[in-house]
Design a protein around this motif. Structure first.
Motif, PDB file in Angstrom:
ATOM      1  N   ARG A   7       0.827  -1.192   0.000  1.00 49.52           N
ATOM      2  CA  ARG A   7       0.000   0.000   0.000  1.00 49.52           C
ATOM      3  C   ARG A   7       0.863   1.244   0.000  1.00 49.52           C
ATOM      4  NH1 ARG A   7      -3.405  -2.618   5.002  1.00 49.52           N
ATOM      5  NH2 ARG A   7      -4.700  -4.006   3.770  1.00 49.52           N
ATOM      6  N   ILE A   8       0.500   2.208  -0.819  1.00 50.42           N
ATOM      7  CA  ILE A   8       1.101   3.537  -0.750  1.00 50.42           C
ATOM      8  C   ILE A   8      -0.051   4.533  -0.739  1.00 50.42           C
ATOM      9  CG2 ILE A   8       3.280   2.901  -1.826  1.00 50.42           C
ATOM     10  CD1 ILE A   8       2.306   4.064  -4.446  1.00 50.42           C
ATOM     11  N   LEU A   9       0.168   5.688  -0.098  1.00 51.70           N
ATOM     12  CA  LEU A   9      -0.945   6.608   0.049  1.00 51.70           C
ATOM     13  C   LEU A   9      -0.474   8.035   0.193  1.00 51.70           C
ATOM     14  CD1 LEU A   9      -2.315   6.584   3.666  1.00 51.70           C
ATOM     15  CD2 LEU A   9      -0.425   5.108   3.030  1.00 51.70           C
ATOM     16  N   ASP A  10      -1.420   8.930  -0.088  1.00 52.07           N
ATOM     17  CA  ASP A  10      -1.227  10.372   0.096  1.00 52.07           C
ATOM     18  C   ASP A  10      -2.594  10.956   0.418  1.00 52.07           C
ATOM     19  OD1 ASP A  10      -0.531  13.049   0.030  1.00 52.07           O
ATOM     20  OD2 ASP A  10      -0.639  13.191  -2.149  1.00 52.07           O
ATOM     21  N   ARG A 253      -2.671  12.141   7.008  1.00 51.65           N
ATOM     22  CA  ARG A 253      -3.185  13.507   6.968  1.00 51.65           C
ATOM     23  C   ARG A 253      -4.052  13.703   5.736  1.00 51.65           C
ATOM     24  NH1 ARG A 253       2.095  16.888   6.968  1.00 51.65           N
ATOM     25  NH2 ARG A 253       2.684  15.055   5.760  1.00 51.65           N
ATOM     26  N   LEU A 254      -5.199  14.301   5.933  1.00 52.60           N
ATOM     27  CA  LEU A 254      -6.183  14.455   4.877  1.00 52.60           C
ATOM     28  C   LEU A 254      -6.459  15.930   4.667  1.00 52.60           C
ATOM     29  CD1 LEU A 254      -8.247  12.876   3.058  1.00 52.60           C
ATOM     30  CD2 LEU A 254      -9.866  13.119   4.936  1.00 52.60           C
ATOM     31  N   GLY A 262      -4.739  23.374   5.846  1.00 55.21           N
ATOM     32  CA  GLY A 262      -4.353  22.403   6.852  1.00 55.21           C
ATOM     33  C   GLY A 262      -4.926  21.035   6.574  1.00 55.21           C
ATOM     34  N   SER A 263      -4.705  20.122   7.519  1.00 60.73           N
ATOM     35  CA  SER A 263      -5.143  18.741   7.338  1.00 60.73           C
ATOM     36  C   SER A 263      -5.611  18.187   8.668  1.00 60.73           C
ATOM     37  CB  SER A 263      -4.009  17.890   6.761  1.00 60.73           C
ATOM     38  OG  SER A 263      -2.871  17.936   7.602  1.00 60.73           O
ATOM     39  N   LEU A 264      -6.363  17.088   8.577  1.00 59.77           N
ATOM     40  CA  LEU A 264      -6.815  16.370   9.757  1.00 59.77           C
ATOM     41  C   LEU A 264      -6.606  14.890   9.524  1.00 59.77           C
ATOM     42  CD1 LEU A 264     -10.728  16.176   9.892  1.00 59.77           C
ATOM     43  CD2 LEU A 264      -9.454  16.643   7.820  1.00 59.77           C
ATOM     44  N   LEU A 294      -3.247  19.457  14.122  1.00 59.49           N
ATOM     45  CA  LEU A 294      -4.259  18.541  13.594  1.00 59.49           C
ATOM     46  C   LEU A 294      -5.586  18.734  14.321  1.00 59.49           C
ATOM     47  CD1 LEU A 294      -2.270  15.201  13.124  1.00 59.49           C
ATOM     48  CD2 LEU A 294      -2.839  16.915  11.402  1.00 59.49           C
ATOM     49  N   ALA A 295      -5.524  18.990  15.615  1.00 57.61           N
ATOM     50  CA  ALA A 295      -6.744  19.228  16.385  1.00 57.61           C
ATOM     51  C   ALA A 295      -7.448  20.488  15.909  1.00 57.61           C
ATOM     52  CB  ALA A 295      -6.411  19.331  17.874  1.00 57.61           C
TER      53      ALA A 295
END
Length: 683
Positions: A7-10, A253-254, A262-264, A294-295
């Motif tokens: 698996r690889i992801l972004d 991180r999304l 930013g991301s969560l 993140l919060a």
């Protein structure tokens, strides 16, 4: 035997293949394919040389966003000194890129036919889990060096565009290269797969998303790691696990397109690479000492999507915080309620808890002021819409009978809530930990109202409600004959008497009366619940106990991190350390990457933790668990402008330090040493 998956992801973009790098259309317990925002853009991606599949020698998952596959021709049983080596190097950075290199080790020219088969079924992630039932039309466009695979249904339109710079024979099903490689020479080709979500005018609605290249992703990861607090420990499993968690947290991180920066945290790979209220909140809580930003993004985004109306299909109410947000076809056409779906009873009080804990940690008063209307609406939801039985307890009952979740607590599988004898209670169900969350949310809301919103009257009301809730809870949920709290109350107020890990969340929330805390702890660390690797979700003496049942006997690292935190809150420091040590022990057998859950067999029986077959990995709140355990072991707690450090290390860990901890104090360090009861420190 199940083939190993790579698996690889972004963020919301991820690719799952077999260990040769191929994506096949054979169903597996985990979805294979190239996915972007809940749609599978590649359902087949198979490399052959002279018409034959390849054999893996090894795989290198270099980083979460790239992998290398080292291959040879022919089946493994016939492998004898292959004359060709094939390397596949792939990475994700907005798009999917693959570089194929073939080396000729022989003394003669190699004449080869290299084929890459490609297909896109554009399956919604919910279709991957079930049956493909497309209602739109597929189309293909073939041009020199380019294939466009498309799907459209009314206003929903998706495309997968495959390009190559080398000359190739291109057809609707892939690309073919006729290759001549001289002795001791090599041949290379690079392919790019881009995805598009098109509006009616043909514009890509994801154009605002930054298309990241591999170099920028590497720089991003290096910057992410550099800004993290540094862990120093003499026990290698803790250090290894936390370092793995920091990298996996970066991978999860999304970033959601729109105006917010930013991301969560996304919930987990492969099924849940999207916004989840409960998961994003819990993960943000766990990692506050490491990544408080993140919060902030989690609070802002979930607050912006807060419920505003009563909608039974989506189980939405005014003030309610969402459970899950999806972007696929089924959500777009309201065949699934995830646009967003609000079917969780805990995400709303948890959002208030995160808001307060984030402010205590960061000092970001401005965000608390900005989100005051959302916080008041969330607190109002607890009593106005969450009390379904009119008895003052937060409970749930699904309103969407077709697509809705039956259980809307964190143990959201169908069989997770039962009596000791295996019977299921009716609905509504008021699980015990929901009352703890509601209590904590009111206490924290009162603090914010008094200190930041300047509303003493509201603060006094919330405190009074919290005090009354705690009194009633300790009266109505306690089971005298078993000396622990009921798992839930059913629709008739009967106590659901199964022993479960939920009672550990009560310690974290602070709703447990002090005289009863020791009895709760004895159950959590007793043989029914504690496996030696951690606390099981359900006691082994209960009728529905199953060591490989999703919520009825497995061990969840996330669950254990909250339990350990709760034990420390009530002063059970050695017991908190025992759970932390068990989870870190288990992590060694997963190469530092804690899965979503693992089997609840006794440690003496298996001698190593047994994998749960369909666990998400990486999974956000399992990634956050080791970081929260470090906070717990060091006794980190913000107090005004300072960080309290009160370490208590378990046997086997003599030294633990966390350096450059970010917060309202700027940056500070925390140190812990193992100290025996007599006070001497071992060398």
């Amino acid at each position: 035997m199940t083939e190993p998956l790579v698996r690889i992801l972004d963020g919301s973009t991820f690719l799952v293949s077999d260990d040769r790098g191929d994506i096949d259309e054979i169903p597996t317990s985990s979805p294979t394919g190239f996915f972007v925002m809940d749609t599978r853009h590649l359902s087949r991606w198979v490399l052959t040389v002279n018409g034959k599949r390849l054999t893996r020698l090894s795989v290198d998952d270099v980083q979460y966003y790239e992998a290398r596959f080292f291959l040879v021709p022919g089946p493994a049983t016939q492998y004898v000194d292959a004359k060709l080596s094939i390397f596949r190097h792939r990475w994700i950075g907005g798009s999917f890129h693959e570089k194929i290199t073939i080396i000729n080790h022989g003394e003669e020219v190699a004449n080869l036919t290299v084929r890459v088969e490609a297909r896109s079924d554009f399956a919604d992630l919910f279709e991957v889990k079930g049956t493909l039932n497309k209602k739109g039309r597929y189309y293909q466009k073939v041009e020199p060096g380019r294939i466009c695979l498309g799907y459209e249904r009314e206003t929903f339109r998706r495309e997968t565009v495959i390009t190559t710079a080398r000359q190739a024979e291109v057809d609707e099903n892939g690309l073919t290269y006729v290759v001549r490689i001289e002795p001791l020479k090599d041949w290379t080709v690079e392919l790019t797969v881009e995805t598009h979500a098109l509006d009616q005018a043909g514009h890509d609605i994801r154009a605002k998303l930054k298309q990241r290249k591999r170099r920028s992703m590497r720089n991003d990861l290096e910057m992410w790691q550099a800004q993290m607090p540094r862990i120093e420990c003499d026990w290698e499993p803790l250090t290894m696990t936390c370092q793995r968690s920091i990298v996996d947290l970066a991978a999860l991180r999304l970033s959601i397109f729109g105006s917010m920066e930013g991301s969560l945290p996304a919930a987990g790979l492969p099924w849940f690479m999207t916004v989840f209220g409960r998961d994003s909140i819990f993960t943000s809580l766990q990692v506050l000492p490491f990544a408080p930003e993140l919060a902030a993004m989690t609070l802002r985004l979930l607050g912006s999507l807060q419920g505003v109306r009563v909608n039974d299909f989506r189980e939405e109410d005014p003030g309610k915080i969402l459970h899950e947000l999806r972007f696929g076809e089924s959500s777009a056409f309201y065949e699934q309620p995830h646009s967003p779906y609000f079917g969780s009873a805990d995400s709303t009080p948890l959002w208030v808890i995160l808001l307060d804990e984030y402010e205590r940690w960061s000092g970001d008063v401005e965000l608390v002021r900005t989100l005051e209307p959302e916080a008041r609406a969330a607190l109002d939801w607890i009593d106005r819409y969450g009390d379904l039985m009119g008895n003052g307890y937060l409970s749930y009952r699904r309103r969407n009978e077709i697509n809705g979740l039956e259980n809307q607590c964190w143990k959201d599988s169908w069989d997770s809530i039962s009596f000791r004898d295996g019977r299921f209670p009716g609905f509504p169900r008021a699980t015990c930990e929901l009352q703890g969350y509601a209590y904590d949310a009111k206490v924290r809301g009162a603090r914010l109202a008094r200190l930041i919103w300047g509303d003493d009257e509201y603060a006094n009301r919330l405190n009074a409600e919290a005090t009354d809730l705690k009194r009633r809870f300790n009266r109505d949920f306690w089971i005298d004959e078993r000396n622990f709290y009921a798992l839930a109350l059913d629709e008739n107020g009967r106590k659901v008497d199964a022993l479960s890990s939920n009672i550990g969340h009560l310690l974290w929330s602070g709703i447990v009366d002090e005289p009863r805390a020791k009895m709760v702890v004895d159950h959590l660390l007793g043989p029914d619940l504690f496996s030696g690797w951690g606390v099981r979700t359900l006691g082994r003496s209960e009728r529905r106990f199953n060591p490989v049942g999703y919520h009825v006997g497995t061990v969840w690292p996330f669950d254990n991190s909250l339990i350990s935190w709760g034990l420390r809150r009530y002063g059970f420091l050695e017991e908190a350390g025992r759970i932390a040590k068990a989870i870190f022990d288990a992590a060694r057998y997963f190469q530092g990457r804690l899965p979503e859950a693992f089997a609840g067999y006794d440690r003496q029986l298996t001698m190593h933790p047994v994998e749960y077959p369909t666990a998400c990995s990486p999974q956000a709140w399992s990634t956050g668990a080791p970081l929260l355990l470090v906070r717990t072991l060091l006794g980190l707690d913000p107090l005004e402008e300072h960080l309290i450090v009160a370490p208590k290390l378990p046997v086997g860990i003599e030294r633990l330090a966390l350096l450059d901890i970010p917060g309202r104090w700027g940056r500070t360090d925390a140190f812990g040493r193992y100290v025996t009861r007599r006070g001497w420190r071992p060398r």
